[in-house]
Write a protein that holds these residues in place. Structure first.
Motif, PDB file in Angstrom:
ATOM      1  N   HIS A  86       0.831  -1.212   0.000  1.00 33.44           N
ATOM      2  CA  HIS A  86       0.000   0.000   0.000  1.00 33.44           C
ATOM      3  C   HIS A  86       0.864   1.261   0.000  1.00 33.44           C
ATOM      4  O   HIS A  86       0.556   2.229  -0.705  1.00 33.44           O
ATOM      5  CB  HIS A  86      -0.928   0.001   1.213  1.00 33.44           C
ATOM      6  CG  HIS A  86      -2.058  -0.974   1.095  1.00 33.44           C
ATOM      7  ND1 HIS A  86      -2.792  -1.396   2.174  1.00 33.44           N
ATOM      8  CD2 HIS A  86      -2.576  -1.625   0.012  1.00 33.44           C
ATOM      9  CE1 HIS A  86      -3.722  -2.245   1.762  1.00 33.44           C
ATOM     10  NE2 HIS A  86      -3.609  -2.401   0.461  1.00 33.44           N
ATOM     11  N   LYS A 103       3.334  -2.537  -7.523  1.00 34.14           N
ATOM     12  CA  LYS A 103       2.699  -1.434  -8.257  1.00 34.14           C
ATOM     13  C   LYS A 103       3.388  -1.197  -9.607  1.00 34.14           C
ATOM     14  O   LYS A 103       2.737  -0.970 -10.625  1.00 34.14           O
ATOM     15  CB  LYS A 103       2.734  -0.178  -7.400  1.00 34.14           C
ATOM     16  CG  LYS A 103       2.464   1.118  -8.132  1.00 34.14           C
ATOM     17  CD  LYS A 103       3.648   2.027  -7.947  1.00 34.14           C
ATOM     18  CE  LYS A 103       3.457   3.312  -8.697  1.00 34.14           C
ATOM     19  NZ  LYS A 103       4.277   3.526  -9.831  1.00 34.14           N
ATOM     20  N   ASN A 107       0.246  -2.874 -11.666  1.00 30.01           N
ATOM     21  CA  ASN A 107      -0.321  -1.523 -11.653  1.00 30.01           C
ATOM     22  C   ASN A 107      -0.910  -1.240 -10.272  1.00 30.01           C
ATOM     23  O   ASN A 107      -0.897  -2.102  -9.393  1.00 30.01           O
ATOM     24  CB  ASN A 107      -1.392  -1.357 -12.751  1.00 30.01           C
ATOM     25  CG  ASN A 107      -2.492  -2.411 -12.658  1.00 30.01           C
ATOM     26  OD1 ASN A 107      -3.064  -2.619 -11.590  1.00 30.01           O
ATOM     27  ND2 ASN A 107      -2.783  -3.078 -13.777  1.00 30.01           N
ATOM     28  N   ASN A 108      -1.418  -0.037 -10.075  1.00 27.39           N
ATOM     29  CA  ASN A 108      -1.952   0.357  -8.768  1.00 27.39           C
ATOM     30  C   ASN A 108      -3.107  -0.528  -8.314  1.00 27.39           C
ATOM     31  O   ASN A 108      -3.204  -0.891  -7.141  1.00 27.39           O
ATOM     32  CB  ASN A 108      -2.425   1.819  -8.802  1.00 27.39           C
ATOM     33  CG  ASN A 108      -1.274   2.803  -8.709  1.00 27.39           C
ATOM     34  OD1 ASN A 108      -0.148   2.414  -8.379  1.00 27.39           O
ATOM     35  ND2 ASN A 108      -1.528   4.058  -8.985  1.00 27.39           N
ATOM     36  N   ARG A 109      -3.984  -0.856  -9.242  1.00 26.00           N
ATOM     37  CA  ARG A 109      -5.156  -1.657  -8.873  1.00 26.00           C
ATOM     38  C   ARG A 109      -4.741  -3.036  -8.371  1.00 26.00           C
ATOM     39  O   ARG A 109      -5.220  -3.504  -7.328  1.00 26.00           O
ATOM     40  CB  ARG A 109      -6.100  -1.778 -10.065  1.00 26.00           C
ATOM     41  CG  ARG A 109      -7.375  -2.549  -9.749  1.00 26.00           C
ATOM     42  CD  ARG A 109      -8.336  -2.562 -10.927  1.00 26.00           C
ATOM     43  NE  ARG A 109      -8.857  -1.232 -11.205  1.00 26.00           N
ATOM     44  CZ  ARG A 109      -9.733  -0.976 -12.172  1.00 26.00           C
ATOM     45  NH1 ARG A 109     -10.158  -1.960 -12.957  1.00 26.00           N
ATOM     46  NH2 ARG A 109     -10.184   0.244 -12.361  1.00 26.00           N
ATOM     47  N   MET A 112      -3.134  -2.685  -4.878  1.00 18.99           N
ATOM     48  CA  MET A 112      -4.078  -2.445  -3.788  1.00 18.99           C
ATOM     49  C   MET A 112      -4.833  -3.713  -3.422  1.00 18.99           C
ATOM     50  O   MET A 112      -5.012  -4.032  -2.246  1.00 18.99           O
ATOM     51  CB  MET A 112      -5.053  -1.322  -4.149  1.00 18.99           C
ATOM     52  CG  MET A 112      -4.399   0.051  -4.256  1.00 18.99           C
ATOM     53  SD  MET A 112      -3.424   0.542  -2.808  1.00 18.99           S
ATOM     54  CE  MET A 112      -4.709   0.789  -1.592  1.00 18.99           C
ATOM     55  N   TYR A 113      -5.271  -4.464  -4.433  1.00 20.73           N
ATOM     56  CA  TYR A 113      -5.989  -5.705  -4.134  1.00 20.73           C
ATOM     57  C   TYR A 113      -5.062  -6.762  -3.536  1.00 20.73           C
ATOM     58  O   TYR A 113      -5.478  -7.556  -2.683  1.00 20.73           O
ATOM     59  CB  TYR A 113      -6.680  -6.243  -5.392  1.00 20.73           C
ATOM     60  CG  TYR A 113      -7.978  -5.539  -5.702  1.00 20.73           C
ATOM     61  CD1 TYR A 113      -9.000  -5.465  -4.756  1.00 20.73           C
ATOM     62  CD2 TYR A 113      -8.198  -4.938  -6.941  1.00 20.73           C
ATOM     63  CE1 TYR A 113     -10.192  -4.812  -5.031  1.00 20.73           C
ATOM     64  CE2 TYR A 113      -9.386  -4.275  -7.224  1.00 20.73           C
ATOM     65  CZ  TYR A 113     -10.382  -4.220  -6.260  1.00 20.73           C
ATOM     66  OH  TYR A 113     -11.553  -3.566  -6.518  1.00 20.73           O
TER      67      TYR A 113
END
Length: 324
Positions: A86, A103, A107-109, A112-113
């Protein structure tokens, strides 16, 4: 090299640490191929495994049983790992420990998951422990870590913060999880309440010292040693102790203004590092770290005289004096 030296300090725990490593792999196994890949990528980046080590050592002050202790050591490391994933999204970090972050690799998504999944697995893993006090402490720790992440976002590039703000932030960012590792290791190990209290305070003080040193090394170490550009904390807007001690300097203010707008050249970064390294801020910050370290060592002295007492002291000294 530094990581190798640290591992040598707790080499006699290697068999149990290997058990923890295997349990971490099992815990991160998912039906999702993507989450499996991302989690494994994070695990393979390694790390010092400081938190599980403190769990193991603290449990030695009670009735040590690795089959029980692993059930708290694993979730604590999972919580730490999830917070790193995170953090890398929040800080827009591409590198950690010389490897691409989750990340950056995806990627960011996905990051985060993946972080959310690791947090959830930590909660699932700890359900095997019946002691309600353990669940209460762990839940409080997770809440405060999340609060800390939000506060870190709010404090980005904010020069009108004070040292107390910084201390509160690094407590949530680092010290609290190390404090909980020591406290929960002792509780699950069945240590006496007074011993638990000393270990809890030790964890807090050594965690504060550790993070301050980390913030100093971000300026004093080389890019190669850090596995990322030196000064990355400030580039990302994180105002750490050395910068708080220099925040009235025009050159530092100018650099922060440029960084907040996303316009920093390589020459400007190197100039900023030169300013910080040649100031007295590094020495002053080191003094503060040493004050916390001395408090940690005082807590160690109050512990029962078992072999692990010296190991706890040696690891604390190493963490407080490391060079990168």
């Amino acid at each position: 090299m530094e990581k190798m030296k640290l591992k040598m300090l707790y080499s006699d725990l290697k068999q149990d640490i290997d058990i923890i490593e295997k349990e971490l792999e099992k815990a991160l196994n998912s039906s999702s191929h993507l989450i499996n890949e991302a989690s494994l990528h994070l695990l393979q980046a390694g790390g010092k495994r400081i938190r599980p080590v403190f769990v193991l050592i603290s449990a030695k002050f009670g009735n040590y049983n690795i089959d029980e202790i692993k059930n708290i050591a694993v979730p604590l490391e999972l919580i730490h790992s999830a917070s790193l994933v995170h953090d890398d999204v929040i800080d827009n970090s591409d590198m950690r420990r010389g490897r691409y972050t989750v990340k950056a690799q995806w990627n960011n998504r996905v990051a985060m998951y993946t972080g959310d999944y690791i947090f959830a697995r930590a909660l699932e893993y700890v359900t095997s422990i019946e002691n309600q006090a353990v669940h209460k402490i762990l839940a409080h720790t997770m809440v405060e870590i999340c609060n800390g992440e939000v506060i870190q976002i709010e404090d980005k590039f904010r020069l009108n913060q004070n040292i107390k703000d910084y201390f509160r932030r690094i407590k949530r960012k680092t010290a609290l999880l190390i404090e909980s590792s020591c406290e929960l290791g002792a509780i699950v190990g069945g240590a006496e309440p007074e011993v638990v209290r000393h270990l809890k305070r030790f964890g807090y003080y050594v965690g504060m010292s550790y993070q301050i040193i980390d913030d100093i090394l971000d300026f004093t170490s080389t890019d190669k040693q850090l596995g990322k550009p030196a000064g990355s904390d400030l580039l990302q807007g994180n105002i750490t102790l050395p910068i708080l001690l220099l925040k009235d300097q025009p050159k530092i203010q100018k650099f922060i203004a440029a960084a907040s707008n996303g316009f920093v050249t390589e020459d400007e970064r190197l100039e900023m590092l030169e300013v910080v390294r040649n100031s007295d801020a590094i020495k002053k910050a080191t003094v503060v770290s040493n004050q916390y370290l001395l408090k940690a060592l005082k807590e160690v002295e109050a512990l029962p005289n078992i072999p692990m007492k010296k190991k706890l002291r040696d690891i604390a000294l190493f963490m407080g004096k490391r060079k990168y």
